[in-house]
Motif scaffolding. Structure first.
Motif, mmCIF file in Angstrom:
data_model
loop_
_atom_site.group_PDB
_atom_site.id
_atom_site.type_symbol
_atom_site.label_atom_id
_atom_site.label_comp_id
_atom_site.label_asym_id
_atom_site.label_seq_id
_atom_site.Cartn_x
_atom_site.Cartn_y
_atom_site.Cartn_z
ATOM 1 N N CYS A 43 37.173 33.565 34.572
ATOM 2 C CA CYS A 43 38.434 34.496 34.268
ATOM 3 C C CYS A 43 38.286 35.307 32.934
ATOM 4 O O CYS A 43 38.505 36.192 33.028
ATOM 5 C CB CYS A 43 39.550 33.859 34.577
ATOM 6 S SG CYS A 43 39.972 32.994 36.293
ATOM 7 N N GLU A 44 38.136 34.325 31.884
ATOM 8 C CA GLU A 44 38.163 34.798 30.646
ATOM 9 C C GLU A 44 37.097 35.940 30.600
ATOM 10 O O GLU A 44 37.279 36.863 29.858
ATOM 11 C CB GLU A 44 37.936 33.582 29.462
ATOM 12 C CG GLU A 44 39.083 32.736 29.716
ATOM 13 C CD GLU A 44 38.806 31.415 28.725
ATOM 14 O OE1 GLU A 44 37.528 31.364 28.124
ATOM 15 O OE2 GLU A 44 39.551 30.556 28.817
ATOM 16 N N SER A 100 40.619 29.095 40.079
ATOM 17 C CA SER A 100 40.969 28.439 39.169
ATOM 18 C C SER A 100 42.451 27.781 39.435
ATOM 19 O O SER A 100 42.738 26.540 38.851
ATOM 20 C CB SER A 100 41.242 29.504 37.755
ATOM 21 O OG SER A 100 41.530 28.679 36.724
ATOM 22 N N GLU A 131 36.822 29.855 32.775
ATOM 23 C CA GLU A 131 35.956 30.341 31.936
ATOM 24 C C GLU A 131 35.369 31.654 32.560
ATOM 25 O O GLU A 131 35.245 32.715 31.921
ATOM 26 C CB GLU A 131 34.849 29.660 31.586
ATOM 27 C CG GLU A 131 35.276 28.446 30.500
ATOM 28 C CD GLU A 131 34.163 27.423 30.191
ATOM 29 O OE1 GLU A 131 34.071 26.728 29.383
ATOM 30 O OE2 GLU A 131 33.144 27.346 31.119
ATOM 31 N N CYS A 159 37.976 39.264 32.399
ATOM 32 C CA CYS A 159 39.016 39.755 31.302
ATOM 33 C C CYS A 159 38.409 40.662 30.280
ATOM 34 O O CYS A 159 38.981 41.970 30.055
ATOM 35 C CB CYS A 159 40.088 39.093 30.920
ATOM 36 S SG CYS A 159 41.020 38.323 32.119
ATOM 37 N N LEU A 160 37.361 40.009 29.702
ATOM 38 C CA LEU A 160 36.966 40.740 28.631
ATOM 39 C C LEU A 160 36.125 41.826 29.117
ATOM 40 O O LEU A 160 35.771 42.775 28.434
ATOM 41 C CB LEU A 160 36.132 39.537 27.870
ATOM 42 C CG LEU A 160 36.424 38.650 27.113
ATOM 43 C CD1 LEU A 160 35.496 37.784 26.283
ATOM 44 C CD2 LEU A 160 37.574 39.248 25.934
ATOM 45 N N GLU A 194 40.533 33.707 39.659
ATOM 46 C CA GLU A 194 41.893 33.379 39.298
ATOM 47 C C GLU A 194 42.401 32.489 40.474
ATOM 48 O O GLU A 194 42.966 31.376 40.159
ATOM 49 C CB GLU A 194 42.840 34.362 38.978
ATOM 50 C CG GLU A 194 42.709 35.107 37.850
ATOM 51 C CD GLU A 194 43.471 36.503 37.773
ATOM 52 O OE1 GLU A 194 43.637 36.865 36.503
ATOM 53 O OE2 GLU A 194 44.003 36.919 38.854
#
Length: 283
Positions: A276-277, A133, A274, A280-281, A130
């Motif tokens: 970070c995404e 980013s 991406e 998170c998942l 994060e």
């Protein structure tokens, strides 16, 4: 290996701005002396901590003299707190707020213990991604991502040491060519360019690679590419160019992501957003 020089003391130009109540040497190497000082905050009257960076020409580098001045300019585009800077007899200096907390490498030390079965904290990895980013969204590329520059504070991660950042204009007086970073975290395209021309252009993709290498060494203790500790820089860089990177032994989704971040082709790596995404998942 050259013998470290005596640390540069705080020059009059700095002491005209701050009066330290305490000072502690943090770093003294290759054209840079960094002090941790405590002094009174002029607005609140309370004791506050600052980093004072002094740059000067080293045995092998002239750009280090201008690095604190360059970093001060970058920081002013990113943060609201006052950043003081100027010139002294041997180069430039800056004063910036001190960011408390362990580095990523320090915080993840328990995971590197031989008897440890704990998994590296994906929340920490997410905080690092994060921070990177967020920097990329400002138009800057860090250019020197490494575990020591990821400060695991509260409430999140702070990316420090932005003297090598690229992406937006910098006053010519303080600018200098990018000649790579700490080789342990260089992407193959950066190492290749430095070997071929002496300079390189850091990118978001090379930042992501460096973050992947930082997560790997912090979790496992292993550099992303094998080469002798005492090998010359050009030999280290050639090993990075020739590849492949060491197998990523971090288990689970985090290991899969780090492996993707270390892809030799920049186009095959996820962006910081991406990453970070994906993290998170995985939580």
């Amino acid at each position: 290996m050259s013998t470290p020089t005596r640390p540069r003391e705080l020059p009059p130009e700095v002491l005209d701005v701050v009066t330290p109540h305490t000072q502690r040497l943090v770093l003294n190497r290759r054209g840079s002396t960094v002090w941790h000082i405590e002094t009174e905050d002029p607005e609140t009257g309370k004791t506050a901590a600052y980093a004072v960076k002094l740059g000067y020409i080293s045995e092998s580098h002239a750009w280090t003299a201008d690095a604190p001045g360059r970093e001060a300019y970058v920081l002013r585009t990113l943060r609201p707190e006052p950043i003081h800077s100027g010139e002294w007899g041997q180069g430039t200096w800056n004063i910036q707020p001190w960011h408390s907390g362990p580095s990523l490498y320090e915080k993840w030390e328990p995971y590197r213990a031989p008897e440890s079965s704990a998994l590296p904290d994906a929340v920490d990895a997410l905080s690092c991604a994060e921070a990177l980013s967020a920097l990329h969204r400002t138009g800057w590329v860090h250019g020197d991502v490494q575990p020591a520059h990821l400060i695991m504070g509260d409430p999140g991660v702070t990316l420090i040491d932005l003297a090598l950042a690229r992406g937006r204009s910098v006053p010519e007086r303080y600018d200098f060519a990018y000649r790579g970073c700490l080789v342990h975290y260089e992407a193959p395209e950066i190492s290749r360019s430095v070997l071929e021309s002496g300079t390189a252009v850091p990118t978001r993709e090379s930042d992501v690679y460096a973050l992947g290498a930082s997560l790997m060494i912090s979790a496992t203790g292993w550099r992303h590419v094998a080469y002798p500790d005492d090998a010359p820089r050009d030999v280290q860089r050639q090993a990075i160019v020739d590849g492949p990177h060491r197998p990523v032994t971090i288990p689970g989704e985090l290991g899969q992501l780090v492996n993707a971040m270390l892809m030799p082709s920049p186009a095959d790596r996820p962006t910081a957003a991406e990453a970070c995404e994906a993290l998170c998942l995985a939580l």
